[in-house]
Enzyme design. Sequence first.
Site, PDB file in Angstrom:
ATOM      1  N   ASP A  33      -3.790  -6.127 -47.438  1.00 26.94           N
ATOM      2  CA  ASP A  33      -3.873  -7.039 -46.308  1.00 26.94           C
ATOM      3  C   ASP A  33      -3.570  -8.459 -46.817  1.00 26.94           C
ATOM      4  O   ASP A  33      -3.163  -8.643 -47.964  1.00 26.94           O
ATOM      5  CB  ASP A  33      -5.234  -6.947 -45.615  1.00 26.94           C
ATOM      6  CG  ASP A  33      -6.401  -7.322 -46.519  1.00 26.94           C
ATOM      7  OD1 ASP A  33      -6.192  -7.957 -47.575  1.00 26.94           O
ATOM      8  OD2 ASP A  33      -7.545  -6.980 -46.155  1.00 26.94           O
ATOM      9  N   PHE A  34      -3.796  -9.438 -46.008  1.00 26.94           N
ATOM     10  CA  PHE A  34      -3.460 -10.817 -46.364  1.00 26.94           C
ATOM     11  C   PHE A  34      -4.222 -11.330 -47.583  1.00 26.94           C
ATOM     12  O   PHE A  34      -3.786 -12.266 -48.243  1.00 26.94           O
ATOM     13  CB  PHE A  34      -3.717 -11.746 -45.173  1.00 26.94           C
ATOM     14  CG  PHE A  34      -5.181 -11.880 -44.830  1.00 26.94           C
ATOM     15  CD1 PHE A  34      -5.936 -12.915 -45.363  1.00 26.94           C
ATOM     16  CD2 PHE A  34      -5.798 -10.963 -43.999  1.00 26.94           C
ATOM     17  CE1 PHE A  34      -7.282 -13.024 -45.073  1.00 26.94           C
ATOM     18  CE2 PHE A  34      -7.155 -11.076 -43.708  1.00 26.94           C
ATOM     19  CZ  PHE A  34      -7.895 -12.115 -44.242  1.00 26.94           C
TER      20      PHE A  34
END
Length: 156
Positions: A33-34
């Site tokens: 994810d980020f």
Amino acid sequence: MTEERSKDGPDLCGWLENGEHHLRQRVYYEDTDFSGVVYHARYLHFLERGRTDYLRCLGVEQRTLHTIDEEGLAFAVHHMDLKFIRPARMDDILEITTKTTRATGARMVLEQSISAAGVLLTTATVTVVVINKHGRARRMPDDLAATLLQAREDQA
């Protein structure tokens, strides 16, 4: 089923050791994810690769199972229990382990784990059913059940 073991070698399909399959996979940017932590759904991909290459190392070629007889044969995940213990991160080298705990009739139960640098990250108990080309349950052929049971016995 095939009489020969996979020609992919240990670099591609992992290896069997004491009846347990081991597969190494790197965590890529696309898996995260980020924040650089592996997205929870990606663990399912790693576990699937472990199950697939486990069968491959046992000499089971799934694409030939589809045409094994007039019914055809495939595997479908019926139930999965996952426990997320610690996160994996970008560039980690994961080790996915897979072993058979039960193989009877039309189902098998596999225990899987994912670790990185010797630290346990995720565990899974996976119940897989055997289905025909129409999606209906069918029994495993005797030679396939024997292969899975032998792998289990090798673990003892």
